[in-house]
Write a protein that holds these residues in place. Sequence first.
Motif, PDB file in Angstrom:
ATOM      1  N   ALA A 124      22.162  69.556  25.435  1.00 58.42           N
ATOM      2  CA  ALA A 124      21.409  70.624  24.779  1.00 58.42           C
ATOM      3  C   ALA A 124      21.869  70.750  23.334  1.00 58.42           C
ATOM      4  O   ALA A 124      23.053  70.861  23.064  1.00 58.42           O
ATOM      5  CB  ALA A 124      21.601  71.943  25.516  1.00 58.42           C
ATOM      6  N   GLY A 125      20.916  70.703  22.425  1.00 56.74           N
ATOM      7  CA  GLY A 125      21.277  70.788  21.025  1.00 56.74           C
ATOM      8  C   GLY A 125      21.612  69.438  20.432  1.00 56.74           C
ATOM      9  O   GLY A 125      21.948  69.316  19.269  1.00 56.74           O
ATOM     10  N   PRO A 129      14.232  67.820  22.861  1.00 53.74           N
ATOM     11  CA  PRO A 129      13.792  68.214  24.206  1.00 53.74           C
ATOM     12  C   PRO A 129      12.361  67.790  24.520  1.00 53.74           C
ATOM     13  O   PRO A 129      11.951  67.813  25.682  1.00 53.74           O
ATOM     14  CB  PRO A 129      13.915  69.739  24.196  1.00 53.74           C
ATOM     15  CG  PRO A 129      13.984  70.138  22.777  1.00 53.74           C
ATOM     16  CD  PRO A 129      14.498  68.972  21.999  1.00 53.74           C
ATOM     17  N   PHE A 204      21.675  84.461  28.435  1.00 52.33           N
ATOM     18  CA  PHE A 204      20.632  83.523  27.996  1.00 52.33           C
ATOM     19  C   PHE A 204      21.082  82.087  28.126  1.00 52.33           C
ATOM     20  O   PHE A 204      20.631  81.201  27.439  1.00 52.33           O
ATOM     21  CB  PHE A 204      20.164  83.821  26.558  1.00 52.33           C
ATOM     22  CG  PHE A 204      21.280  84.082  25.584  1.00 52.33           C
ATOM     23  CD1 PHE A 204      21.778  85.368  25.422  1.00 52.33           C
ATOM     24  CD2 PHE A 204      21.814  83.058  24.829  1.00 52.33           C
ATOM     25  CE1 PHE A 204      22.809  85.624  24.526  1.00 52.33           C
ATOM     26  CE2 PHE A 204      22.845  83.303  23.934  1.00 52.33           C
ATOM     27  CZ  PHE A 204      23.341  84.586  23.778  1.00 52.33           C
ATOM     28  N   ARG A 207      18.254  79.806  29.540  1.00 54.16           N
ATOM     29  CA  ARG A 207      17.218  79.555  28.537  1.00 54.16           C
ATOM     30  C   ARG A 207      17.626  78.397  27.638  1.00 54.16           C
ATOM     31  O   ARG A 207      16.820  77.524  27.317  1.00 54.16           O
ATOM     32  CB  ARG A 207      17.001  80.809  27.683  1.00 54.16           C
ATOM     33  CG  ARG A 207      15.806  80.688  26.776  1.00 54.16           C
ATOM     34  CD  ARG A 207      15.753  81.820  25.768  1.00 54.16           C
ATOM     35  NE  ARG A 207      16.747  81.652  24.734  1.00 54.16           N
ATOM     36  CZ  ARG A 207      17.256  82.633  24.018  1.00 54.16           C
ATOM     37  NH1 ARG A 207      16.866  83.864  24.224  1.00 54.16           N
ATOM     38  NH2 ARG A 207      18.150  82.397  23.095  1.00 54.16           N
ATOM     39  N   LEU A 208      18.888  78.395  27.247  1.00 52.88           N
ATOM     40  CA  LEU A 208      19.355  77.348  26.353  1.00 52.88           C
ATOM     41  C   LEU A 208      19.158  75.970  26.979  1.00 52.88           C
ATOM     42  O   LEU A 208      18.745  75.024  26.330  1.00 52.88           O
ATOM     43  CB  LEU A 208      20.828  77.572  26.057  1.00 52.88           C
ATOM     44  CG  LEU A 208      21.370  76.694  24.957  1.00 52.88           C
ATOM     45  CD1 LEU A 208      21.892  77.549  23.843  1.00 52.88           C
ATOM     46  CD2 LEU A 208      22.464  75.791  25.449  1.00 52.88           C
ATOM     47  N   GLU A 211      15.327  75.144  27.279  1.00 63.20           N
ATOM     48  CA  GLU A 211      14.721  74.804  25.988  1.00 63.20           C
ATOM     49  C   GLU A 211      15.297  73.526  25.415  1.00 63.20           C
ATOM     50  O   GLU A 211      14.610  72.782  24.732  1.00 63.20           O
ATOM     51  CB  GLU A 211      14.951  75.940  24.988  1.00 63.20           C
ATOM     52  CG  GLU A 211      14.117  77.165  25.260  1.00 63.20           C
ATOM     53  CD  GLU A 211      14.436  78.306  24.300  1.00 63.20           C
ATOM     54  OE1 GLU A 211      15.328  78.146  23.448  1.00 63.20           O
ATOM     55  OE2 GLU A 211      13.788  79.360  24.430  1.00 63.20           O
ATOM     56  N   GLY A 212      16.575  73.285  25.678  1.00 63.22           N
ATOM     57  CA  GLY A 212      17.251  72.177  25.021  1.00 63.22           C
ATOM     58  C   GLY A 212      17.275  70.891  25.825  1.00 63.22           C
ATOM     59  O   GLY A 212      17.420  69.811  25.271  1.00 63.22           O
ATOM     60  N   LEU A 243       8.782  79.564  25.254  1.00 62.16           N
ATOM     61  CA  LEU A 243       9.157  78.260  24.722  1.00 62.16           C
ATOM     62  C   LEU A 243       9.722  77.375  25.843  1.00 62.16           C
ATOM     63  O   LEU A 243       9.412  76.184  25.928  1.00 62.16           O
ATOM     64  CB  LEU A 243      10.187  78.432  23.603  1.00 62.16           C
ATOM     65  CG  LEU A 243      10.599  77.168  22.877  1.00 62.16           C
ATOM     66  CD1 LEU A 243       9.416  76.532  22.187  1.00 62.16           C
ATOM     67  CD2 LEU A 243      11.695  77.455  21.864  1.00 62.16           C
ATOM     68  N   GLY A 365      27.799  84.168  20.957  1.00 58.74           N
ATOM     69  CA  GLY A 365      27.043  82.943  21.205  1.00 58.74           C
ATOM     70  C   GLY A 365      27.338  82.405  22.580  1.00 58.74           C
ATOM     71  O   GLY A 365      27.657  83.158  23.496  1.00 58.74           O
ATOM     72  N   LEU A 366      27.230  81.088  22.701  1.00 59.05           N
ATOM     73  CA  LEU A 366      27.319  80.473  24.006  1.00 59.05           C
ATOM     74  C   LEU A 366      28.457  79.477  24.075  1.00 59.05           C
ATOM     75  O   LEU A 366      28.641  78.691  23.164  1.00 59.05           O
ATOM     76  CB  LEU A 366      26.025  79.707  24.207  1.00 59.05           C
ATOM     77  CG  LEU A 366      25.277  80.103  25.449  1.00 59.05           C
ATOM     78  CD1 LEU A 366      23.847  80.343  25.113  1.00 59.05           C
ATOM     79  CD2 LEU A 366      25.405  79.004  26.445  1.00 59.05           C
TER      80      LEU A 366
ATOM     81  N   THR B  69      15.594  69.969  18.057  1.00 59.89           N
ATOM     82  CA  THR B  69      16.443  69.962  19.236  1.00 59.89           C
ATOM     83  C   THR B  69      16.598  71.396  19.728  1.00 59.89           C
ATOM     84  O   THR B  69      16.037  72.316  19.149  1.00 59.89           O
ATOM     85  CB  THR B  69      17.809  69.303  18.921  1.00 59.89           C
ATOM     86  OG1 THR B  69      18.531  69.150  20.131  1.00 59.89           O
ATOM     87  CG2 THR B  69      18.635  70.162  17.992  1.00 59.89           C
ATOM     88  N   GLY B  70      17.362  71.596  20.816  1.00 64.14           N
ATOM     89  CA  GLY B  70      17.558  72.946  21.335  1.00 64.14           C
ATOM     90  C   GLY B  70      18.702  73.633  20.623  1.00 64.14           C
ATOM     91  O   GLY B  70      19.214  73.150  19.628  1.00 64.14           O
ATOM     92  N   ILE B  72      22.519  74.846  20.079  1.00 69.28           N
ATOM     93  CA  ILE B  72      23.780  74.230  20.456  1.00 69.28           C
ATOM     94  C   ILE B  72      24.827  75.268  20.816  1.00 69.28           C
ATOM     95  O   ILE B  72      25.971  74.949  21.063  1.00 69.28           O
ATOM     96  CB  ILE B  72      24.322  73.282  19.374  1.00 69.28           C
ATOM     97  CG1 ILE B  72      24.476  74.006  18.039  1.00 69.28           C
ATOM     98  CG2 ILE B  72      23.441  72.086  19.229  1.00 69.28           C
ATOM     99  CD1 ILE B  72      25.097  73.116  16.968  1.00 69.28           C
TER     100      ILE B  72
END
Lengths: 545, 122
Positions: A124-125, A129, A204, A207-208, A211-212, A243, A365-366, B69-70, B72
């Motif tokens: 992810a990121g 995606p 969330f 979701r990450l 989406e990612g 999304l 954040g995550l 991209t998603g 991070i």
Amino acid sequence: MKHTRAMVLVSGDPLSLERGAMDVYNRLQDEIKAFGIDQEVNVTLVPELGRHDAAPLVVVYPEAVIYGPVKPENVHYLVEEHLYKGRVAAELQASVKELSGKIAWLTARKGTLPAEQRIVLERAGLIDPTSVEDYIVHDGYQALGKVLAEMKPTDVIDLVSKSGLRGRGGAGFPTGTKWGFVAKAPGSPKYVICNADESEPGTFKDRLLLEGDPHCLVEAMVIAAYAVGASEGYIYVRGEYSLAQERLHLAILQAKEMGFLGKNIFNTDFSFDLHIHSGAGAYICGEETALIESIEGKTGQPRSRPPFPTTHGLWGKPTLVNNVETLANIPAIIRHGAEWYRSFGTPSSPGTKVYTILGNVNMTGLIEVPMGITLREVITIYAKGMKDGKAFKFAQTGGSSGSVIPASLQDTPMDFDSFNKAGVSLGSGALLICNEDNCVVDMAKVLLNFFRKESCGKCNPCRIGCQRSWEILNAISEGRGKMEDLPVLMELSANLANLSNCGLGQTAGTPIHDILTHFRAEVEAHIRLKVCPAGVCRMREKVLR
Amino acid sequence: MTTIKSLEDLKKLREQALEKRKAKSASGSTQVIVAMGTCGIAAGARDTMKAILETIEKEGISDIIVTQTGCIGLCEREPIVQVVVGENPKVTYGKVTPEVARQIMHDHIQNGKIVENHVIPM
Ligand SMILES: Cc1cc2nc3c(=O)[nH]c(=O)nc-3n(C[C@H](O)[C@H](O)[C@H](O)COP(=O)(O)O)c2cc1C
Ligand code: SF4
């Protein structure tokens, strides 16, 4: 902004104090200032580190090196060597390599901090995606290919059981066991459902991933379906996640075109179809039986259990329900094996956990970190400390259905069993970190207001209990509370836990129980003195006069 | 798209894709990646993306790929943009407003100078 790169813990148990722990603690602070690194290093005196034979102990993170017994005159050298020059001060190291106190586990993951460990969010990121090609380049669909070519369904279930993976939707139920139940349950067709409702406030993490890295979930669901013998699946996505839905739709389309979904996947006899079901915005629909009702087109109210969805789920057929994060672990476990997976986290809770960090900290954040990390580590290392240097007061885990964790429990490893033992719960992975400016009564009031509104109303303990608890908390927060209210609150909280039909009611009383256990004085101040010590609650004028 | 019938098919496809990518980065082409999760979009990633695409058109920059991209996990630093020039390591920028995006396009991509004050150390 303070960027903590290292954390130093000093043992503060009675024996350590007798042997000069306080001097060591003070000297550490002086030396760290003298070396000009007080902005990067955090020193804390903790109640208990275990291992009295080497007291006083000093433990330095992120390397988790244990020093002891440390004398005040050793401190200069220790700071210069380890914290300034970055070498282990070997002469001072304790003969013990492990601690026997609360954080005995920490040596087990030496050197793994502060780097995050990404399994679930590996891609992810990083990848696009919307591109299945990008997913394939990053090892995508290899696990599915391997499963279909080389493994029997029972092999897959065995592997997942061996990995020790436990559900990340909140309850921590062993995933392999659940798969086994569905596989063995009589009846067909069988269904696989991914719970992507994610309606806990402040959470969330799913979701990450959606989406990612949507293909990761698709791949995991096909594998799960093969293992339990399901032919159809649903992803129940929270309605607001437009999304995520868009990207999932695209991923399903691409997977179908390439033969990862649909008929004869990888040219085998196995076929599987996947649908997306958009949630309609009720918190309770995240509960698995309410979710199933909702897919069936009924009002989202939880069913009575037993029977469980594993035997009587969607349309009364055996159904597997798993959380997004749980499923996202599967392809990696298949690719690398159970041993590998068990090398992360703790023996009873292997793997990683994704947390959403919110509140009065420098970095929200995550993060994805190994299971068993402590709240203190999360706050100091990943969240880069408390905002404006204020004191940490309590954390609220799991969006709303978790626990209120006081500062005194911040050294408890965050894994399912240690948390159970400490009487707290991990919830869905939201960590709301609160400083001294927050009031516990106010927080409990906000939470009960949420539960009161989100209760589906099917059973009395929850429908009435949440409402009544909220009313009492509201009164207390306005200075209208009475001391007799407190036993009533405790009773309501116990009834909620014991008599409710589903998890919503069962956890709704937790904040009440927690604040009365850990912050009783603060609650009583609202009642006896008509004062909110944190200065949050506004007392009614009339009451004050 | 081709249907994948076996693990061999999958491996072949993966290798082909990798080859394609290697050829691209060897030719020195540039890749701009915009993080477009909900948090990124809420922080203005769509405007950032628009600014990047407009600059490419206006300046006639060629040999450049813009992808998304998603998230991070660094939601606080959104909008996040990553730049890879040829075989150089990836540079991650945070808080990229359309204005910063235009600066990155001009300084980093056209003139090879990294916009230091917006770099997130990774
Ligand atoms: C009120 C309530 C809300 C819930 N919300 C969610 C949710 O949003 N997502 C989720 O995965 N599980 C949620 N759960 C837990 C599910 O009922 C179920 O235990 C979970 O999806 C099982 O998946 P796992 O074994 O992978 O953890 C909720 C439970 C309750 C009682
Ligand atoms: S506990 Fe609450 S949410 Fe659950 S079934 Fe009963 S009334 Fe509904």
